[in-house]
Design an enzyme around this catalytic site. Structure first.
Site, PDB file in Angstrom:
ATOM      1  N   CYS A   1       0.725  -1.382   0.560  1.00 16.36           N
ATOM      2  CA  CYS A   1      -0.122  -0.161   0.088  1.00 16.36           C
ATOM      3  C   CYS A   1       1.067   1.304   0.066  1.00 16.36           C
ATOM      4  O   CYS A   1       2.230   0.723  -0.175  1.00 16.36           O
ATOM      5  CB  CYS A   1      -1.152   0.278   1.091  1.00 16.36           C
ATOM      6  SG  CYS A   1      -0.167   0.380   2.709  1.00 16.36           S
TER       7      CYS A   1
ATOM      8  N   ASP B   1      -8.668   3.297   1.597  1.00 17.06           N
ATOM      9  CA  ASP B   1      -7.858   3.891   2.335  1.00 17.06           C
ATOM     10  C   ASP B   1      -8.677   4.483   4.006  1.00 17.06           C
ATOM     11  O   ASP B   1      -8.834   5.453   3.544  1.00 17.06           O
ATOM     12  CB  ASP B   1      -6.554   5.019   1.438  1.00 17.06           C
ATOM     13  CG  ASP B   1      -5.311   5.203   2.652  1.00 17.06           C
ATOM     14  OD1 ASP B   1      -5.255   4.567   3.999  1.00 17.06           O
ATOM     15  OD2 ASP B   1      -4.139   5.884   2.797  1.00 17.06           O
TER      16      ASP B   1
ATOM     17  N   ARG C   1      -3.738  -0.521   5.276  1.00 19.54           N
ATOM     18  CA  ARG C   1      -3.790  -1.715   4.326  1.00 19.54           C
ATOM     19  C   ARG C   1      -3.104  -2.895   4.109  1.00 19.54           C
ATOM     20  O   ARG C   1      -3.439  -4.074   4.572  1.00 19.54           O
ATOM     21  CB  ARG C   1      -4.488  -0.983   3.161  1.00 19.54           C
ATOM     22  CG  ARG C   1      -5.889  -0.481   2.945  1.00 19.54           C
ATOM     23  CD  ARG C   1      -5.621   0.189   2.248  1.00 19.54           C
ATOM     24  NE  ARG C   1      -4.909   2.066   1.284  1.00 19.54           N
ATOM     25  CZ  ARG C   1      -4.608   2.416   0.180  1.00 19.54           C
ATOM     26  NH1 ARG C   1      -5.805   1.938   0.290  1.00 19.54           N
ATOM     27  NH2 ARG C   1      -3.304   2.472   0.196  1.00 19.54           N
TER      28      ARG C   1
END
Length: 156
Positions: A7, A123, A13
């Site tokens: 990420c 996100d 994440r």
């Protein structure tokens, strides 16, 4: 199988994805190597974001020992599969990897659970804890599908 989850900052994440996939592999007795990285390098050496740790822990997974690291072009030599959490991450992976990038080793994670959709994992950074729970559920489903795809016997 060696899998790298990627990420932007490697604090929200991808640490969750690493933890979820590692947990699922351990429970199935799969000897996979799982790691994660970020494309922006802003959080190198940091632990996962506190809300990521809380949500993982609520689901029986401890990601507190993970540390953020930056993606390197050489990761394409070290890993069989590099999985991005979002399209902007995929573009950064290609930029960072340069001539080491191999499209056959790269996949967008939600394409495992929603084939061909090219959807981003949102996100959750800076959002409420419920956003982290949503991300966990998306990644849990995608990691399940990833394992299924890479362990099922292909018929000729």
């Amino acid at each position: 199988m060696k899998v790298l989850m990627v990420c932007l900052g490697n604090i929200c994440r991808s640490p969750l994805a690493e933890g979820i996939l590692r947990d699922k592999c351990e429970k199935r007795g799969l000897n996979w190597q799982i790691d994660s990285a970020g494309t922006n390098g802003l959080h190198t050496g940091e632990r996962p974001y506190p809300d990521s740790q809380v949500v993982a822990k609520l689901n029986g997974i401890d990601i507190s020992k993970q540390r953020s690291r930056s993606l390197k072009a050489e990761d394409f030599d070290r890993f069989d599969l590099i999985v991005s959490m979002a399209n902007d991450v995929s573009w950064q992976i290609q930029r960072i990897s340069g001539n080491k990038f191999h499209a056959d080793k790269h996949k967008l994670i939600l394409n495992y659970s929603f084939p061909g959709s090219n959807l981003d994992v949102p996100d959750p950074w800076g959002r409420s804890i419920s956003a982290f729970h949503e991300v966990y559920q998306l990644l849990d489903q995608a990691c399940e599908a990833l394992i299924e795809e890479h362990t099922s016997v292909k018929q000729p």
